[in-house]
Design a protein around this motif. Structure first.
Motif, PDB file in Angstrom:
ATOM      1  N   ASP A 145       0.806  -1.215   0.000  1.00 51.83           N
ATOM      2  CA  ASP A 145       0.000   0.000   0.000  1.00 51.83           C
ATOM      3  C   ASP A 145       0.845   1.274   0.000  1.00 51.83           C
ATOM      4  O   ASP A 145       0.308   2.376   0.010  1.00 51.83           O
ATOM      5  CB  ASP A 145      -0.917   0.017   1.235  1.00 51.83           C
ATOM      6  N   ALA A 146       2.158   1.147  -0.010  1.00 51.62           N
ATOM      7  CA  ALA A 146       3.032   2.304   0.099  1.00 51.62           C
ATOM      8  C   ALA A 146       3.038   3.105  -1.204  1.00 51.62           C
ATOM      9  O   ALA A 146       2.942   2.554  -2.295  1.00 51.62           O
ATOM     10  CB  ALA A 146       4.455   1.850   0.424  1.00 51.62           C
ATOM     11  N   SER A 147       3.131   4.431  -1.078  1.00 47.11           N
ATOM     12  CA  SER A 147       3.248   5.280  -2.259  1.00 47.11           C
ATOM     13  C   SER A 147       4.607   5.049  -2.900  1.00 47.11           C
ATOM     14  O   SER A 147       5.608   4.869  -2.202  1.00 47.11           O
ATOM     15  CB  SER A 147       3.100   6.750  -1.872  1.00 47.11           C
ATOM     16  N   PRO A 148       4.684   5.051  -4.224  1.00 36.83           N
ATOM     17  CA  PRO A 148       5.966   4.804  -4.886  1.00 36.83           C
ATOM     18  C   PRO A 148       6.948   5.938  -4.633  1.00 36.83           C
ATOM     19  O   PRO A 148       6.566   7.091  -4.418  1.00 36.83           O
ATOM     20  CB  PRO A 148       5.579   4.710  -6.358  1.00 36.83           C
ATOM     21  N   ILE A 149       8.220   5.603  -4.662  1.00 40.35           N
ATOM     22  CA  ILE A 149       9.299   6.580  -4.527  1.00 40.35           C
ATOM     23  C   ILE A 149       9.965   6.733  -5.889  1.00 40.35           C
ATOM     24  O   ILE A 149      10.324   5.750  -6.534  1.00 40.35           O
ATOM     25  CB  ILE A 149      10.341   6.128  -3.482  1.00 40.35           C
ATOM     26  N   ARG A 150      10.115   7.974  -6.334  1.00 40.58           N
ATOM     27  CA  ARG A 150      10.798   8.239  -7.588  1.00 40.58           C
ATOM     28  C   ARG A 150      12.139   8.895  -7.278  1.00 40.58           C
ATOM     29  O   ARG A 150      12.282   9.629  -6.301  1.00 40.58           O
ATOM     30  CB  ARG A 150       9.943   9.125  -8.479  1.00 40.58           C
ATOM     31  N   ILE A 151      13.113   8.631  -8.133  1.00 39.09           N
ATOM     32  CA  ILE A 151      14.472   9.112  -7.895  1.00 39.09           C
ATOM     33  C   ILE A 151      14.941   9.967  -9.061  1.00 39.09           C
ATOM     34  O   ILE A 151      14.621   9.692 -10.221  1.00 39.09           O
ATOM     35  CB  ILE A 151      15.443   7.925  -7.667  1.00 39.09           C
ATOM     36  N   ALA A 152      15.662  11.052  -8.751  1.00 37.01           N
ATOM     37  CA  ALA A 152      16.275  11.914  -9.761  1.00 37.01           C
ATOM     38  C   ALA A 152      17.772  11.984  -9.482  1.00 37.01           C
ATOM     39  O   ALA A 152      18.196  12.376  -8.394  1.00 37.01           O
ATOM     40  CB  ALA A 152      15.662  13.304  -9.724  1.00 37.01           C
ATOM     41  N   LEU A 153      18.565  11.584 -10.459  1.00 35.56           N
ATOM     42  CA  LEU A 153      20.018  11.681 -10.349  1.00 35.56           C
ATOM     43  C   LEU A 153      20.465  13.062 -10.833  1.00 35.56           C
ATOM     44  O   LEU A 153      19.697  13.790 -11.460  1.00 35.56           O
ATOM     45  CB  LEU A 153      20.669  10.571 -11.173  1.00 35.56           C
ATOM     46  N   PRO A 154      21.699  13.479 -10.551  1.00 36.49           N
ATOM     47  CA  PRO A 154      22.167  14.815 -10.958  1.00 36.49           C
ATOM     48  C   PRO A 154      21.954  15.084 -12.446  1.00 36.49           C
ATOM     49  O   PRO A 154      22.196  14.218 -13.283  1.00 36.49           O
ATOM     50  CB  PRO A 154      23.660  14.776 -10.604  1.00 36.49           C
ATOM     51  N   ASP A 155      21.478  16.299 -12.748  1.00 36.03           N
ATOM     52  CA  ASP A 155      21.269  16.745 -14.122  1.00 36.03           C
ATOM     53  C   ASP A 155      20.227  15.921 -14.872  1.00 36.03           C
ATOM     54  O   ASP A 155      20.206  15.903 -16.104  1.00 36.03           O
ATOM     55  CB  ASP A 155      22.595  16.719 -14.918  1.00 36.03           C
ATOM     56  N   ARG A 156      19.372  15.210 -14.124  1.00 30.61           N
ATOM     57  CA  ARG A 156      18.303  14.440 -14.761  1.00 30.61           C
ATOM     58  C   ARG A 156      16.989  14.738 -14.059  1.00 30.61           C
ATOM     59  O   ARG A 156      16.959  15.069 -12.881  1.00 30.61           O
ATOM     60  CB  ARG A 156      18.571  12.929 -14.686  1.00 30.61           C
ATOM     61  N   ASP A 157      15.886  14.584 -14.820  1.00 33.95           N
ATOM     62  CA  ASP A 157      14.578  14.713 -14.214  1.00 33.95           C
ATOM     63  C   ASP A 157      14.252  13.413 -13.480  1.00 33.95           C
ATOM     64  O   ASP A 157      15.004  12.439 -13.548  1.00 33.95           O
ATOM     65  CB  ASP A 157      13.531  14.995 -15.300  1.00 33.95           C
TER      66      ASP A 157
END
Length: 328
Positions: free
Chosen positions: A202-214
């Motif tokens: 049921d957890a909300s997803p986690i999104r990741i952004a690396l340097p210089d990227r969306d």
């Protein structure tokens, strides 16, 4: 205080054993200060055993502060006032982090001795959970090296620090079950693991952004982060080591949870391994984190970055592995 760091010229620049280092010039013995937290799960009063070890390695007699958790505030104040050349913590990861903070403020190195439950920092620095081994491996080093750390910040202004590693995602709740398991409470650990599996889906997803990227379009179930020199597979001195896991359910979730529970998360199936100096996280709900075994909850966008000069530590570089000799 004794002679300032770095140490004078030594007869052996690159020691290959834990034999005492011999100074080649006249110096004042360095003054060690030792804080022991008897409330930590596996610590004890080792005061009577320390003098001979410090003498063997050319140090003066230590200032000793021994007490329970309720005495920590007073002991920490006394440690600051002692103005030692080397600060030593004997307790768990929390005690070690507190002493490392004082050492950083005073620009002196520290040594962490394992007296807690997880002893993550000590294993990472010295490869042992035996206090004599860790102390000897530290004292045998000619000069301190920079301590790396990860700094976590969220939009609310909350800040956390980890010296070994951290995890983000619902399986971080496995830390509670792991403590039950280590304490011998098998049934409680099993119940905790089952409850975690239920809430993970049921957890909300986690999104990741690396340097210089969306932000990556993929969502992550778990993100595991390791500081440099704290993992045999993470020896890049300039970047954090990330292990990314997709959001999954069922048997794969169970695999991740068991890996987190047993402290073996890197050995389970990962989507991707990334090395980076900095990254950002975002979720529709709060992000659960586990920093050096301590739970924290972050809100809004979360930024994680590497601090390459987070104080000084007296510990060998990972390539300097050598046998232990405990003879005083």
């Amino acid at each position: 205080m004794g002679t300032a760091w770095p140490v004078p010229t030594l007869e052996r620049e690159h020691p290959s054993s834990c034999e005492p280092l011999t100074l080649t010039c006249q110096t004042l013995p360095r003054k060690p200060v030792v804080l022991t937290n008897l409330s930590s799960s596996s610590s004890e009063d080792i005061s009577s055993q320390l003098g001979a070890i410090f003498e063997r390695y050319g140090y003066g007699q230590p200032d000793l502060f021994v007490g329970e958790s309720s005495d920590m505030k007073s002991m920490m104040s006394k440690m600051r006032d002692a103005k030692g050349d080397l600060l030593i913590a004997f307790g768990g990861d929390g005690t070690a982090a507190a002493v490392a903070s004082i050492a950083r403020d005073q620009n002196v190195p520290f040594i962490a001795l394992p007296g807690g439950t997880m002893n993550m920092l000590m294993q990472g620095l010295y490869g042992s959970d035996v206090w004599q081994d860790c102390l000897i491996r530290g004292l045998a080093v000619a000069s301190p090296r920079p301590m790396t750390a990860g700094i976590v910040r969220d939009e609310s202004g909350q800040t956390g620090t980890f010296l070994v590693g951290c995890m983000f995602g619902k399986p971080t709740k496995m830390s509670e079950a792991r403590e039950d398991l280590r304490d011998g409470n098998v049934m409680d650990a099993a119940k905790g693991a089952i409850e975690t599996m239920k809430t993970t889906s049921d957890a909300s997803p986690i999104r990741i952004a690396l340097p210089d990227r969306d932000y990556d379009e993929r969502s992550m179930e778990l993100i595991n982060v390791t500081c440099p020199f704290m993992d045999g597979e993470a020896l890049d001195p300039d970047r954090l080591d990330l292990t990314l896991f997709d959001k999954v359910t069922g048997g794969s979730t169970l695999s991740l949870g068991v890996a987190a529970l047993m402290g073996n998360i890197r050995q389970s199936q990962a989507v991707e391994n990334v090395k980076t100096k900095q990254f950002r996280l975002r979720s529709d709900s709060a992000i659960e984190g586990l920093l050096d075994g301590e739970p924290m909850t972050f809100k809004g966008e979360v930024t994680v970055e590497l601090d390459k000069n987070h104080g000084l530590v007296l510990a060998p570089w990972p390539a300097m592995s050598f046998p232990i000799s405990r003879e005083a």
